[in-house]
Design a protein around this motif. Structure first.
Motif, PDB file in Angstrom:
ATOM      1  N   ALA A 143       0.809  -1.218   0.000  1.00 39.46           N
ATOM      2  CA  ALA A 143       0.000   0.000   0.000  1.00 39.46           C
ATOM      3  C   ALA A 143       0.838   1.261   0.000  1.00 39.46           C
ATOM      4  CB  ALA A 143      -0.921  -0.005   1.226  1.00 39.46           C
ATOM      5  N   TRP A 144       2.174   1.115   0.087  1.00 37.17           N
ATOM      6  CA  TRP A 144       2.997   2.315   0.089  1.00 37.17           C
ATOM      7  C   TRP A 144       3.240   2.796  -1.335  1.00 37.17           C
ATOM      8  CZ3 TRP A 144       4.693  -2.591   1.041  1.00 37.17           C
ATOM      9  CH2 TRP A 144       5.769  -3.082   0.316  1.00 37.17           C
ATOM     10  N   TRP A 145       3.600   4.061  -1.462  1.00 37.70           N
ATOM     11  CA  TRP A 145       3.798   4.687  -2.767  1.00 37.70           C
ATOM     12  C   TRP A 145       5.071   4.162  -3.417  1.00 37.70           C
ATOM     13  CZ3 TRP A 145       0.471   7.453  -5.537  1.00 37.70           C
ATOM     14  CH2 TRP A 145       0.925   8.175  -6.634  1.00 37.70           C
ATOM     15  N   ALA A 146       4.997   3.884  -4.712  1.00 43.98           N
ATOM     16  CA  ALA A 146       6.165   3.376  -5.447  1.00 43.98           C
ATOM     17  C   ALA A 146       6.994   4.560  -5.948  1.00 43.98           C
ATOM     18  CB  ALA A 146       5.715   2.497  -6.611  1.00 43.98           C
ATOM     19  N   TRP A 147       7.711   5.198  -5.033  1.00 46.28           N
ATOM     20  CA  TRP A 147       8.514   6.377  -5.380  1.00 46.28           C
ATOM     21  C   TRP A 147       9.542   6.016  -6.451  1.00 46.28           C
ATOM     22  CZ3 TRP A 147       6.893  10.922  -3.552  1.00 46.28           C
ATOM     23  CH2 TRP A 147       6.156  10.956  -2.370  1.00 46.28           C
ATOM     24  N   GLY A 148       9.581   6.800  -7.522  1.00 48.79           N
ATOM     25  CA  GLY A 148      10.436   6.470  -8.654  1.00 48.79           C
ATOM     26  C   GLY A 148      11.740   7.240  -8.667  1.00 48.79           C
ATOM     27  N   GLY A 149      12.792   6.590  -9.210  1.00 51.82           N
ATOM     28  CA  GLY A 149      14.024   7.314  -9.464  1.00 51.82           C
ATOM     29  C   GLY A 149      15.235   6.788  -8.730  1.00 51.82           C
ATOM     30  N   ILE A 150      16.313   7.560  -8.814  1.00 49.54           N
ATOM     31  CA  ILE A 150      17.567   7.228  -8.136  1.00 49.54           C
ATOM     32  C   ILE A 150      17.446   7.748  -6.708  1.00 49.54           C
ATOM     33  CG2 ILE A 150      20.066   7.470  -8.152  1.00 49.54           C
ATOM     34  CD1 ILE A 150      19.929   8.033 -11.139  1.00 49.54           C
ATOM     35  N   SER A 151      17.104   6.874  -5.801  1.00 49.63           N
ATOM     36  CA  SER A 151      16.702   7.294  -4.460  1.00 49.63           C
ATOM     37  C   SER A 151      17.828   7.275  -3.436  1.00 49.63           C
ATOM     38  CB  SER A 151      15.555   6.404  -3.962  1.00 49.63           C
ATOM     39  OG  SER A 151      15.918   5.036  -4.025  1.00 49.63           O
ATOM     40  N   ARG A 152      18.987   6.730  -3.789  1.00 53.26           N
ATOM     41  CA  ARG A 152      20.122   6.720  -2.869  1.00 53.26           C
ATOM     42  C   ARG A 152      21.361   7.260  -3.598  1.00 53.26           C
ATOM     43  NH1 ARG A 152      16.273   5.662  -0.180  1.00 53.26           N
ATOM     44  NH2 ARG A 152      15.843   3.786   1.068  1.00 53.26           N
ATOM     45  N   ASN A 153      22.483   7.240  -2.913  1.00 54.50           N
ATOM     46  CA  ASN A 153      23.715   7.826  -3.451  1.00 54.50           C
ATOM     47  C   ASN A 153      24.207   7.097  -4.695  1.00 54.50           C
ATOM     48  OD1 ASN A 153      23.845   9.667  -1.296  1.00 54.50           O
ATOM     49  ND2 ASN A 153      24.955   8.204  -0.024  1.00 54.50           N
ATOM     50  N   VAL A 154      24.899   7.855  -5.553  1.00 53.43           N
ATOM     51  CA  VAL A 154      25.621   7.296  -6.696  1.00 53.43           C
ATOM     52  C   VAL A 154      27.080   7.702  -6.539  1.00 53.43           C
ATOM     53  CG1 VAL A 154      25.798   7.131  -9.199  1.00 53.43           C
ATOM     54  CG2 VAL A 154      23.581   7.616  -8.141  1.00 53.43           C
ATOM     55  N   SER A 155      27.995   6.752  -6.757  1.00 52.84           N
ATOM     56  CA  SER A 155      29.409   7.071  -6.553  1.00 52.84           C
ATOM     57  C   SER A 155      30.290   6.295  -7.513  1.00 52.84           C
ATOM     58  CB  SER A 155      29.825   6.767  -5.110  1.00 52.84           C
ATOM     59  OG  SER A 155      29.562   5.414  -4.789  1.00 52.84           O
ATOM     60  N   LEU A 156      31.465   6.857  -7.759  1.00 54.19           N
ATOM     61  CA  LEU A 156      32.545   6.155  -8.439  1.00 54.19           C
ATOM     62  C   LEU A 156      33.523   5.685  -7.376  1.00 54.19           C
ATOM     63  CD1 LEU A 156      33.226   8.716 -11.304  1.00 54.19           C
ATOM     64  CD2 LEU A 156      32.083   6.507 -11.564  1.00 54.19           C
ATOM     65  N   GLU A 157      34.025   4.452  -7.523  1.00 56.01           N
ATOM     66  CA  GLU A 157      34.954   3.910  -6.545  1.00 56.01           C
ATOM     67  C   GLU A 157      36.180   3.346  -7.254  1.00 56.01           C
ATOM     68  OE1 GLU A 157      32.923   1.104  -4.088  1.00 56.01           O
ATOM     69  OE2 GLU A 157      31.495   2.583  -3.317  1.00 56.01           O
ATOM     70  N   ALA A 158      37.336   3.617  -6.672  1.00 58.18           N
ATOM     71  CA  ALA A 158      38.601   3.119  -7.223  1.00 58.18           C
ATOM     72  C   ALA A 158      39.275   2.192  -6.224  1.00 58.18           C
ATOM     73  CB  ALA A 158      39.519   4.285  -7.567  1.00 58.18           C
ATOM     74  N   ASN A 159      39.804   1.081  -6.724  1.00 56.42           N
ATOM     75  CA  ASN A 159      40.537   0.122  -5.896  1.00 56.42           C
ATOM     76  C   ASN A 159      41.743  -0.381  -6.662  1.00 56.42           C
ATOM     77  OD1 ASN A 159      37.370  -0.530  -5.272  1.00 56.42           O
ATOM     78  ND2 ASN A 159      38.611  -0.624  -3.418  1.00 56.42           N
ATOM     79  N   GLU A 160      42.651  -1.030  -5.929  1.00 55.43           N
ATOM     80  CA  GLU A 160      43.725  -1.774  -6.577  1.00 55.43           C
ATOM     81  C   GLU A 160      43.136  -3.047  -7.191  1.00 55.43           C
ATOM     82  OE1 GLU A 160      46.726  -0.355  -6.716  1.00 55.43           O
ATOM     83  OE2 GLU A 160      45.848   1.291  -5.569  1.00 55.43           O
ATOM     84  N   ASP A 161      43.978  -3.821  -7.859  1.00 57.89           N
ATOM     85  CA  ASP A 161      43.483  -5.045  -8.491  1.00 57.89           C
ATOM     86  C   ASP A 161      42.908  -6.021  -7.474  1.00 57.89           C
ATOM     87  OD1 ASP A 161      44.083  -4.222 -11.027  1.00 57.89           O
ATOM     88  OD2 ASP A 161      45.995  -5.299 -11.150  1.00 57.89           O
ATOM     89  N   VAL A 162      43.428  -5.987  -6.257  1.00 58.73           N
ATOM     90  CA  VAL A 162      42.926  -6.854  -5.192  1.00 58.73           C
ATOM     91  C   VAL A 162      42.202  -5.977  -4.187  1.00 58.73           C
ATOM     92  CG1 VAL A 162      43.539  -8.533  -3.417  1.00 58.73           C
ATOM     93  CG2 VAL A 162      44.863  -8.425  -5.548  1.00 58.73           C
ATOM     94  N   ARG A 163      41.015  -6.378  -3.796  1.00 62.30           N
ATOM     95  CA  ARG A 163      40.243  -5.577  -2.845  1.00 62.30           C
ATOM     96  C   ARG A 163      39.554  -6.479  -1.826  1.00 62.30           C
ATOM     97  NH1 ARG A 163      34.242  -3.749  -4.886  1.00 62.30           N
ATOM     98  NH2 ARG A 163      33.718  -5.605  -6.093  1.00 62.30           N
TER      99      ARG A 163
END
Length: 563
Positions: A143-163
């Motif tokens: 019964a809750w509203w189906a809120w549309g869109g990007i609702s949380r954070n968006v990020s770029l992440e960098a790591n070494e070859d092993v993480r």
């Protein structure tokens, strides 16, 4: 104790690991445009929108259902040249597709959990990159509203070859030998094409520094390594709803003495279990009440900004609430962390809801993925004490019209409870029933597989609890939702006299471990029975958190439970 500044930490820290892509994106709402046209669209002519956010909080798109397109450009730092680069979305409702520079990275179905793509081989290093996201909020449950869109954070992440992907930390007190058993599972990924020998060193700030472990990982392999150790119970402070003590558990991953990755998580040392027909927290019987909270606000949709979470959860605690299945879907990470910090116990649930849910069939790979991803994300949160596989699921043996559906739901619950144990055997498991008190054979519900019974009641709750206890004795009953009709609008909306009496009577039932009123807040809805206001008025506060008369009524009732 080791310090994260040791072992060439300066070299590890010489580049930024995370870059936020929150902020202003281009936006288009359209159910007609073709993919080939979207990729070549003149994005500068689109509307703009903030991320994270929901398009339906904007008047122009308030009733829009379907596909929303988000686009923005970004650049990669020069010192990310030799790194593994990923783009991560903490949540997009509900079905999404992501393109990078016109190439489809992949799709995700869910709406409440994070997902990521490794974009190392597709990224442009010396010129702008274009990211395009399609979000589709057509799918709706409950019964809750189906809120549309990007609702949380968006990020770029960098790591070494092993993480180090995660460290899952189990810390269970043993009150017989006065020890705490720690079991840590480290998930390590090697993106290179050669075998590496890694070492993992951890500590619990102010408590322990366990031995370093060595892990060999082949090229292209992901491996889970396990560390076990014990500490004296007298050396730690336990986590409790009255005293939510937290510790920092930090780990460094090294290769040839060089730091490759780090993780720090806050943990709480506690034991939440069932003995007979009672809940026990840290070896003492507890009865706890709560309210359900819908992730909903007219201005913020379901984005869960910190100031709203803090305001709501502190208010809920002030009512005498310590335990609830707050919502029918995975909760936001910042909400769970705040629950950790204030001592609020949570049952977390995946969004499978009702007798007609198309996902409720045995061995469903999608619901298993949701459960796995939720447990992996939230494993270290001490506030999470149980997992639920769904809400208001009906089971066979009752007088329902669609027997095939109800048999499928029995199989769904049965198989999902088994699956949960393979992911986490340190927490309790349940599902929310609305058939436990109806006529039928005992075998009509997988009663023996739940640690406690969760039941919803919008009728005579004491009678229904008695019937459930008679049919399924020997286990605690938590009334995960209770109510009788909508409370009404602020400021004069009240609990009915009948409901007040039921809430008081249930205190006398020793096998009822607590109740949770539906709900804390009014919430937007287009479900049947919603008032003309467009908000379901079940809350003790309205959608903007204005208190109703029901608020003070509930506070008095829960004060009575604590006496």
């Amino acid at each position: 104790m080791f310090s994260c500044k040791d072992n060439n930490s300066a070299e590890y820290d010489d580049y930024q690991k995370v870059i936020s892509l929150n902020g202003t994106w281009q936006f288009l709402a359209s159910n007609k445009i073709q993919t080939k046209d979207i990729i070549k669209a003149p994005y500068s002519e689109w509307d703009t929108i903030q991320v994270p956010g929901n398009w339906d909080t904007h008047e122009r798109y308030s009733e829009y259902v379907g596909k929303g397109y988000y686009q923005r450009e970004f650049n990669i730092p020069e010192n990310w040249k030799d790194k593994q680069i990923r783009i991560k979305f903490d949540a997009v409702y509900e079905r999404s597709k992501v393109w990078l520079n016109g190439t489809l990275l992949g799709e995700y179905v869910g709406g409440y959990l994070p997902f990521e793509f490794n974009i190392t081989n597709q990224i442009k290093l010396k010129e702008p990159n274009s990211i395009l996201v399609e979000a589709d909020n057509t799918y709706k449950r409950g019964a809750w509203w189906a809120w549309g869109g990007i609702s949380r954070n968006v990020s770029l992440e960098a790591n070494e070859d092993v993480r180090l992907i995660y460290q899952h930390i189990s810390s269970v007190p043993n009150f017989e030998n006065n020890k705490v058993q720690f079991i840590v599972k480290y998930k390590i990924e090697n993106n290179s094409n050669k075998e590496v020998v890694t070492k993992v060193k951890s500590n619990i700030l102010g408590v322990a520094e366990p031995e370093e472990i060595s892990v060999n990982i082949n090229g292209g392999e992901t491996k889970v390594a396990v560390l076990k150790f014990t500490e004296d119970l007298s050396n730690v402070k336990l986590w409790h709803f009255k005293t939510p003590n937290l510790y920092e558990f930090s780990s460094i991953l090294t290769i040839n003495g060089k730091i490759i990755d780090k993780k720090t998580d806050k943990i709480g040392i506690r034991k939440f279990e069932v003995k007979g027909e009672q809940f026990y927290l840290n070896n003492k019987a507890v009865r706890m009440n709560g309210v359900n909270r819908v992730h909903d606000h007219p201005d913020f949709g379901n984005t869960e900004p910190y100031h709203l979470i803090k305001q709501d959860m502190l208010d809920i605690k002030s009512l005498g609430c310590n335990f609830s299945r707050l919502m029918h879907a995975p909760l936001s990470e910042n909400l769970l962390k705040f629950c950790d910090s204030i001592g609020f116990l949570v049952v977390e649930e995946i969004p499978v809801w009702g007798d007609d849910d198309e996902q409720a069939f045995p061995n469903n790979p999608l619901t298993e993925r949701w459960m796995k991803e939720m447990i992996e994300r939230d494993f270290n949160n001490p506030s999470v004490v149980a997992w639920s596989v769904g809400n208001e699921l009906r089971n066979p043996g009752e007088d329902w019209s669609d027997k095939a559906l109800t048999k499928a739901q029995y199989g769904y619950v049965d198989s999902m409870l088994d699956y949960v144990v393979t992911l986490d055997n340190t927490r309790l498991k349940t599902y929310v029933t609305i058939t436990s008190y109806r006529k039928g054979e005992i075998g009509t519900e997988p009663y023996e597989k739940v640690d406690f019974i969760s039941m919803n009641s919008y009728g005579n709750a004491p009678v229904l609890a008695e019937k459930t206890h008679k049919k399924f004795p020997g286990k605690p009953i938590f009334i995960s939702e209770i109510g009788i009709g909508q409370i009404g609008a602020a400021p004069h909306g009240k609990l009915s006299d009948e409901l007040v009496d039921y809430l008081k009577e249930l205190k006398t039932y020793p096998y009822v471990t607590g109740v949770s009123l539906w709900s804390y807040n009014d919430y937007r809805s287009n479900y049947k029975g919603t008032p003309l206001s467009g908000f379901r008025e079940w809350g003790i506060v309205d959608a903007r958190r204005n208190k109703k008369e029901a608020y003070s009524q509930l506070k008095e009732i829960y004060k009575y439970w604590q006496e």
